[in-house]
Design an enzyme around this catalytic site. Structure first.
Site, mmCIF file in Angstrom:
data_model
loop_
_atom_site.group_PDB
_atom_site.id
_atom_site.type_symbol
_atom_site.label_atom_id
_atom_site.label_comp_id
_atom_site.label_asym_id
_atom_site.label_seq_id
_atom_site.Cartn_x
_atom_site.Cartn_y
_atom_site.Cartn_z
ATOM 1 N N GLY A 30 0.809 -1.213 0.000
ATOM 2 C CA GLY A 30 0.000 0.000 0.000
ATOM 3 C C GLY A 30 0.840 1.261 0.000
ATOM 4 N N HIS A 33 2.310 4.679 -5.031
ATOM 5 C CA HIS A 33 2.822 5.826 -5.790
ATOM 6 C C HIS A 33 2.985 5.386 -7.242
ATOM 7 C CE1 HIS A 33 6.524 3.572 -5.449
ATOM 8 N NE2 HIS A 33 6.452 3.619 -4.134
ATOM 9 N N HIS A 36 4.405 1.898 -8.088
ATOM 10 C CA HIS A 36 3.455 0.774 -8.063
ATOM 11 C C HIS A 36 2.558 0.802 -9.303
ATOM 12 C CE1 HIS A 36 4.069 1.435 -3.596
ATOM 13 N NE2 HIS A 36 4.329 0.150 -3.702
ATOM 14 N N SER A 185 7.245 4.434 -0.783
ATOM 15 C CA SER A 185 6.191 4.791 0.174
ATOM 16 C C SER A 185 6.800 5.549 1.347
ATOM 17 C CB SER A 185 5.496 3.534 0.680
ATOM 18 O OG SER A 185 5.034 2.791 -0.419
#
Ligand code: PAF
Length: 286
Positions: A30, A33, A36, A185
């Protein structure tokens, strides 16, 4: 896009996929950005079905504080995934992934001996635990990982092959901010002061690559060890940055090289603290 929180919801969703449709899988923790999203885009270009998992895996965090402060931006993640064309998003709880304590110890082929390995004990075994568990659930044809995590990519390739997973690991290039900082992240956790100086990491890697290429051609010094020392001192010359390690390694064995002709492919990998935030990056030297 279907969002699943439990295994049974996931199995229901995947059972609707017509036979013969290829499944591409992007595992994530998760706080998504564009790095990903580039993986999701690649998966969507290759496969009719794109599964993305969002799971902050506790077994790969050797530092509880790091796990605690890991950014969580679920609502925004789902919006980004919908736009990027994900088919199924799987957001399991810890109990769904680890109904019992996972005691499996993986053969990582010694690829965890250098680089991140000594600094993050148990980290790559935790990555192997979660990635194999997710591969078993999702059963993808292709799985996508970013080259920013160079060592992780090599290790995942190794155990997937060793365990005969019938899938291909696809690597995708590091996506960078306009000032060169590798997207991560963890960048969300940087203070404005640290964010300002963090691009010095990639700037230094690029300078090192230039020096290495020139030296490959002309056969003059510096040797890899000298260049490593230079990289560390150059990054540390920025007072807000502190290099944890920099290593010039054989891209296949991930062992540090002493000379430029020791390996066909050579990578420079580094981990740097920007305040309390640990950033990693790497560049191909040969
Ligand atoms: O690279 C990551 O985000 C994680 O290590 C992964 C591969 C999703 C496993 O938790």
């Amino acid at each position: 896009m279907t969002i699943c929180y439990t295994l049974s919801q996931f199995y229901d969703a995947i059972s609707l996929v017509p036979k013969g449709y290829e499944v591409g899988f992007v595992p994530t923790m998760g706080a998504l950005h564009q790095g990903h999203i580039s993986l999701v885009n690649r998966a969507a270009a290759d496969c009719k079905i794109v599964v993305v998992s969002i799971f902050v895996n506790p077994t790969q965090f050797n530092n509880p504080a790091d796990l605690e402060k890991y950014p969580r931006t679920l609502e925004n993640d789902c919006e980004m995934l919908e736009k990027a064309g994900a088919t199924i998003v799987f957001i399991p709880s810890i109990e769904e992934i680890y109904p019992q304590k996972d005691n499996r110890i993986f053969d990582l082929g010694g690829l965890d001996s250098n680089g991140e390995g000594p600094h993050r004990p148990g980290h790559f075994n935790g990555v192997a635990q979660v990635v194999t568990r997710l591969f078993d659930i999702v059963e993808p044809k292709f799985a996508y990982f970013g080259e920013k995590d160079f060592q992780q990519l090599a290790i995942i390739r190794y155990f997937s092959k060793k365990l005969n997973y019938p899938l291909s690991i696809v690597s995708c290039p590091t996506v960078r901010e306009s000032d060169g900082l590798a997207m991560s992240s963890r960048n969300l956790l940087l203070t404005p002061e640290h964010r300002k100086v963090a691009p010095a990491i990639y700037k230094t890697l690029k300078k090192a690559a230039k020096i290495a290429t020139a030296q490959n051609l002309s056969q003059i010094c510096p040797a890899p060890q000298e260049l490593t020392k230079w990289v560390i001192s150059e990054i540390n010359s920025e007072p807000l940055l502190k290099t944890e390690y920099a290593e010039i390694v054989d891209s296949i064995s991930l062992c540090p090289v002493k000379s430029w002709d020791e390996a066909d492919e050579i990578q420079l990998c580094t981990a740097v603290f920007a305040g309390a935030v640990r950033l990693i990056d790497n560049i191909k030297l040969k």
